[in-house]
Design an enzyme around this catalytic site. Structure first.
Site, PDB file in Angstrom:
ATOM      1  N   THR A  87      24.026 -21.636  -6.633  1.00 10.93           N
ATOM      2  CA  THR A  87      24.881 -21.498  -5.448  1.00 10.93           C
ATOM      3  C   THR A  87      24.077 -21.159  -4.192  1.00 10.93           C
ATOM      4  OG1 THR A  87      25.334 -19.220  -6.151  1.00 10.93           O
ATOM      5  CG2 THR A  87      27.002 -20.870  -6.655  1.00 10.93           C
ATOM      6  N   LYS A 107      25.116 -12.599   2.156  1.00  8.79           N
ATOM      7  CA  LYS A 107      26.087 -13.168   1.219  1.00  8.79           C
ATOM      8  C   LYS A 107      26.676 -12.063   0.341  1.00  8.79           C
ATOM      9  CE  LYS A 107      22.881 -15.896  -0.261  1.00  8.79           C
ATOM     10  NZ  LYS A 107      22.053 -16.933  -0.921  1.00  8.79           N
ATOM     11  N   CYS A 117      20.886 -21.837  -3.496  1.00  9.36           N
ATOM     12  CA  CYS A 117      20.138 -23.027  -3.080  1.00  9.36           C
ATOM     13  C   CYS A 117      21.058 -24.009  -2.371  1.00  9.36           C
ATOM     14  CB  CYS A 117      19.516 -23.719  -4.293  1.00  9.36           C
ATOM     15  SG  CYS A 117      18.562 -22.651  -5.380  1.00  9.36           S
TER      16      CYS A 117
END
Length: 258
Positions: A207, A173, A209
């Site tokens: 975010t 990410k 999770c």
């Protein structure tokens, strides 16, 4: 109805952890179940206390779920000790669990390390190998690959390095990059980029999770991994753009924006 199990810590303020997972799963019109690994005293301004559940009781919770309402997919979040990780891995193997999403919660948003060496080693050697997909942020990917990540090129190098020891899907990410917040999916030699323009909203508590739970929900629909990530990204982008503004710190998302 499809069933999704979250194995994670509890957030009493409702923005992250088990609470965010249950909201996300429910928003996807699926049945949410939970195994709590730790209680946290936290809100939008920070974490003020953590009380771990015993490994035995974590195992007991997993047994109760697996023997009665077997999940179609599983999301794993905060697992703070080696012994808890050991029991989770043991139970996942015992029950032949499938569609496992591991969000390797090792480093906080501020860059603080959350796991001791024993727990870090257990996460890497015992839990991550069981995952269908792992979803590290930049800091966590740095722990897994062993070098700094400052660019999209570095993200690709990191994914390749991580793939030397983990053969599943790797979603790095990019939310902590300075140049953009694009995410990268890597598997079997293929890179798939998910462009993500920055949303002007500081309220992004939970975010990680939420994204991992949304991926688990889409895997539950028997989607392939690439499409599951794409749909999960669309969902979380909408939850951020909804501009919910609660609390005095970094507030939660609007999981029910649809």
């Amino acid at each position: 109805m499809k069933k999704v199990l979250s194995i994670a810590g509890s957030d009493c303020s409702g923005g992250a952890g088990i609470q965010a997972d249950i909201k996300t799963i429910t928003a996807h019109k699926m049945y949410a179940m939970s195994v709590i690994t730790a209680l946290t005293a936290q809100n939008t301004t920070g974490v003020y206390g953590v009380s771990e559940v015993t490994p035995e009781f974590v195992g007991n919770q997993i047994d109760c779920v697996m023997k009665d309402i077997f999940p179609d997919s599983i999301k794993i979040g905060m697992v703070s000790s080696a012994k808890i990780i050991d029991i989770i891995a043991e139970k996942l193997i015992q029950y032949k669990a499938k569609n496992i999403v591991v969000d390797p919660v090792m480093i906080s948003t501020s860059g603080s390390r959350l796991l001791n060496d024993d727990a870090m080693d257990a996460l890497i050697t015992k839990l991550i190998p069981l995952a269908t997909i792992i979803t590290p942020n930049i800091y966590e990917a740095e722990c897994l690959c062993g070098f700094e990540i400052k660019s999209k090129e570095d993200m690709e190098k990191a994914a390749l390095k991580i793939s030397e020891s983990y053969k599943g899907n790797i979603l790095v990410k990019g939310g902590h990059l300075s140049e953009c917040s694009d995410d990268l999916l890597y598997n079997n030699g293929k890179f798939t980029w998910y462009p993500s323009p920055r949303v002007d909203n500081p309220n992004t508590h939970g975010t990680g999770c939420t994204l991992s739970s949304a991926i688990a929900c889409n895997l539950d629909k028997e989607e392939d991994v690439e499409l599951s990530v794409e749909k999960a990204k669309d969902y979380i982008s909408g939850a951020i753009k909804a501009n919910l503004d609660l609390g005095r710190g970094r507030g939660p998302l609007n999981h029910c924006y649809k």
